[in-house]
Design a protein around this motif. Structure first.
Motif, PDB file in Angstrom:
ATOM      1  N   THR A   5      -5.103  -6.943  -6.716  1.00  0.00           N
ATOM      2  CA  THR A   5      -3.989  -6.527  -6.843  1.00  0.00           C
ATOM      3  C   THR A   5      -3.632  -4.875  -6.837  1.00  0.00           C
ATOM      4  O   THR A   5      -4.498  -4.352  -6.682  1.00  0.00           O
ATOM      5  N   ARG A   6      -2.349  -4.724  -6.860  1.00  0.00           N
ATOM      6  CA  ARG A   6      -2.060  -3.285  -6.865  1.00  0.00           C
ATOM      7  C   ARG A   6      -1.050  -3.104  -8.014  1.00  0.00           C
ATOM      8  O   ARG A   6      -0.043  -3.929  -8.186  1.00  0.00           O
ATOM      9  N   VAL A   7      -0.859  -1.680  -8.537  1.00  0.00           N
ATOM     10  CA  VAL A   7       0.107  -1.284  -9.202  1.00  0.00           C
ATOM     11  C   VAL A   7       1.247  -0.630  -8.347  1.00  0.00           C
ATOM     12  O   VAL A   7       0.709   0.515  -7.718  1.00  0.00           O
ATOM     13  N   VAL A   8       2.475  -0.893  -8.306  1.00  0.00           N
ATOM     14  CA  VAL A   8       3.472  -0.328  -7.514  1.00  0.00           C
ATOM     15  C   VAL A   8       4.870   0.225  -8.321  1.00  0.00           C
ATOM     16  O   VAL A   8       4.582  -0.341  -9.322  1.00  0.00           O
ATOM     17  N   ASN A   9       5.266   1.198  -7.659  1.00  0.00           N
ATOM     18  CA  ASN A   9       6.484   1.804  -8.458  1.00  0.00           C
ATOM     19  C   ASN A   9       7.576   0.728  -8.169  1.00  0.00           C
ATOM     20  O   ASN A   9       7.818   0.381  -6.629  1.00  0.00           O
ATOM     21  N   ILE A  10       8.126  -0.086  -8.782  1.00  0.00           N
ATOM     22  CA  ILE A  10       9.197  -1.193  -8.744  1.00  0.00           C
ATOM     23  C   ILE A  10      10.330  -0.925  -7.893  1.00  0.00           C
ATOM     24  O   ILE A  10      10.773  -1.463  -7.029  1.00  0.00           O
TER      25      ILE A  10
ATOM     26  N   GLU B  86      10.871  -2.509  -4.383  1.00  0.00           N
ATOM     27  CA  GLU B  86      12.265  -3.640  -4.212  1.00  0.00           C
ATOM     28  C   GLU B  86      13.107  -2.824  -3.174  1.00  0.00           C
ATOM     29  O   GLU B  86      13.693  -3.837  -2.318  1.00  0.00           O
ATOM     30  N   SER B  87      13.353  -1.555  -3.038  1.00  0.00           N
ATOM     31  CA  SER B  87      14.430  -1.047  -2.241  1.00  0.00           C
ATOM     32  C   SER B  87      13.931  -1.293  -0.622  1.00  0.00           C
ATOM     33  O   SER B  87      14.618  -1.405   0.356  1.00  0.00           O
ATOM     34  N   GLU B  88      12.413  -0.948  -0.443  1.00  0.00           N
ATOM     35  CA  GLU B  88      11.665  -1.287   0.714  1.00  0.00           C
ATOM     36  C   GLU B  88      11.950  -2.591   1.123  1.00  0.00           C
ATOM     37  O   GLU B  88      12.283  -3.111   2.448  1.00  0.00           O
ATOM     38  N   ILE B  89      11.756  -3.504   0.261  1.00  0.00           N
ATOM     39  CA  ILE B  89      11.760  -5.148   0.603  1.00  0.00           C
ATOM     40  C   ILE B  89      13.383  -5.342   0.983  1.00  0.00           C
ATOM     41  O   ILE B  89      13.596  -6.364   2.028  1.00  0.00           O
ATOM     42  N   GLN B  90      14.195  -4.894   0.430  1.00  0.00           N
ATOM     43  CA  GLN B  90      15.636  -5.180   0.557  1.00  0.00           C
ATOM     44  C   GLN B  90      15.860  -4.554   1.925  1.00  0.00           C
ATOM     45  O   GLN B  90      16.694  -5.273   2.622  1.00  0.00           O
TER      46      GLN B  90
ATOM     47  N   GLU C 156       0.860  -1.069   0.089  1.00  0.00           N
ATOM     48  CA  GLU C 156       0.045   0.069   0.059  1.00  0.00           C
ATOM     49  C   GLU C 156       0.813   1.295  -0.098  1.00  0.00           C
ATOM     50  O   GLU C 156       0.379   2.184  -0.543  1.00  0.00           O
ATOM     51  N   TYR C 157       2.200   1.316   0.682  1.00  0.00           N
ATOM     52  CA  TYR C 157       2.780   2.429   0.755  1.00  0.00           C
ATOM     53  C   TYR C 157       3.569   2.643  -0.589  1.00  0.00           C
ATOM     54  O   TYR C 157       3.844   3.745  -0.941  1.00  0.00           O
ATOM     55  N   ASN C 158       3.600   1.576  -1.474  1.00  0.00           N
ATOM     56  CA  ASN C 158       4.559   1.889  -2.695  1.00  0.00           C
ATOM     57  C   ASN C 158       3.576   1.970  -3.830  1.00  0.00           C
ATOM     58  O   ASN C 158       4.266   1.738  -4.793  1.00  0.00           O
ATOM     59  N   LYS C 159       2.373   2.208  -3.838  1.00  0.00           N
ATOM     60  CA  LYS C 159       1.489   2.293  -4.794  1.00  0.00           C
ATOM     61  C   LYS C 159       1.766   3.331  -5.938  1.00  0.00           C
ATOM     62  O   LYS C 159       2.316   4.480  -5.157  1.00  0.00           O
ATOM     63  N   ALA C 160       1.645   3.115  -7.013  1.00  0.00           N
ATOM     64  CA  ALA C 160       1.884   4.190  -7.881  1.00  0.00           C
ATOM     65  C   ALA C 160       0.867   5.204  -7.755  1.00  0.00           C
ATOM     66  O   ALA C 160      -0.576   5.051  -7.412  1.00  0.00           O
ATOM     67  N   SER C 161       1.384   6.673  -8.085  1.00  0.00           N
ATOM     68  CA  SER C 161       0.356   7.553  -7.986  1.00  0.00           C
ATOM     69  C   SER C 161      -0.397   7.935  -8.940  1.00  0.00           C
ATOM     70  O   SER C 161      -0.513   7.105 -10.014  1.00  0.00           O
ATOM     71  N   LEU C 162      -1.616   8.403  -8.702  1.00  0.00           N
ATOM     72  CA  LEU C 162      -2.623   8.806  -9.683  1.00  0.00           C
ATOM     73  C   LEU C 162      -2.161   9.395 -11.096  1.00  0.00           C
ATOM     74  O   LEU C 162      -2.768   8.717 -12.032  1.00  0.00           O
ATOM     75  N   GLY C 163      -1.416  10.157 -10.904  1.00  0.00           N
ATOM     76  CA  GLY C 163      -0.847  10.573 -12.186  1.00  0.00           C
ATOM     77  C   GLY C 163       0.141   9.754 -13.177  1.00  0.00           C
ATOM     78  O   GLY C 163      -0.110   9.498 -14.225  1.00  0.00           O
ATOM     79  N   VAL C 164       0.568   8.766 -12.299  1.00  0.00           N
ATOM     80  CA  VAL C 164       1.460   7.534 -12.868  1.00  0.00           C
ATOM     81  C   VAL C 164       0.275   6.744 -13.551  1.00  0.00           C
ATOM     82  O   VAL C 164       0.590   5.965 -14.599  1.00  0.00           O
TER      83      VAL C 164
END
Length: 165
Positions: free
Chosen positions: A138-143, A147-151, A9-17
């Motif tokens: 599902t969600r659309v996230v900024n990759i 991935e940096s937050e997962i790392q 949820e924190y890394n969802k793509a913005s509305l503009g994207v």
């Protein structure tokens, strides 16, 4: 019902994207439809098979059907076979994942693609999540951010664990 991870949820793509993704994919779909129109027109001229003529001149209902079919197939095939990404998602650095952080299943991508055909689905993003995200879990996230937050989370969990050499 799948659990919803905060990291997703924190890394969802913005509305503009998301709007840019929609616009870019619409351009790709228009190009695909023009290519299909040309191919079917050429096939009709060379073979005189009525189906190829009907594809290009079938009337409004036929155009609505074929347009929706192409729309569904584009999103289903792209997101299912390219790891949750369409052409626009490659451009904007986003991808589709499940709300639990895993790769979406074929069934989820199917539901996601099918629910895009609901009229006014695009307007559903003025709420929290779009219908095709909510209904398919599902969600659309900024990759990069995801991935940096997962790392970072893995590195924090690895603190104090003895490495074996």
């Amino acid at each position: 019902m799948k659990k919803i991870l905060n990291i997703v949820e924190y890394n969802k793509a913005s509305l503009g994207v998301r709007f840019a993704n929609n616009f870019l994919d619409l351009i790709v779909l228009i190009v695909i439809n023009y290519i299909l129109y040309g191919i079917f027109n050429l096939l009709y001229k060379t073979t005189s098979i009525q189906f190829f003529y009907f594809y290009n001149n079938g009337g409004v209902l036929w155009e609505l059907f074929t347009g929706n079919l192409n729309y569904f197939l584009y999103y289903f095939l792209m997101e299912n076979y390219t790891d949750g990404r369409s052409i626009s998602k490659y451009i904007t650095g986003t991808k589709v994942i499940s709300t639990d952080g895993t790769k979406p299943t074929t069934q989820q991508i199917f539901y996601r693609s099918l629910s895009r055909l609901v009229p006014f689905d695009g307007l559903s993003f003025f709420g929290t999540n779009g219908w095709h995200d909510s209904w398919s879990e599902t969600r659309v996230v900024n990759i990069k951010n995801y991935e940096s937050e997962i790392q970072a989370k893995r590195e924090i969990e690895a603190i104090g664990v003895k490495e074996i050499i």
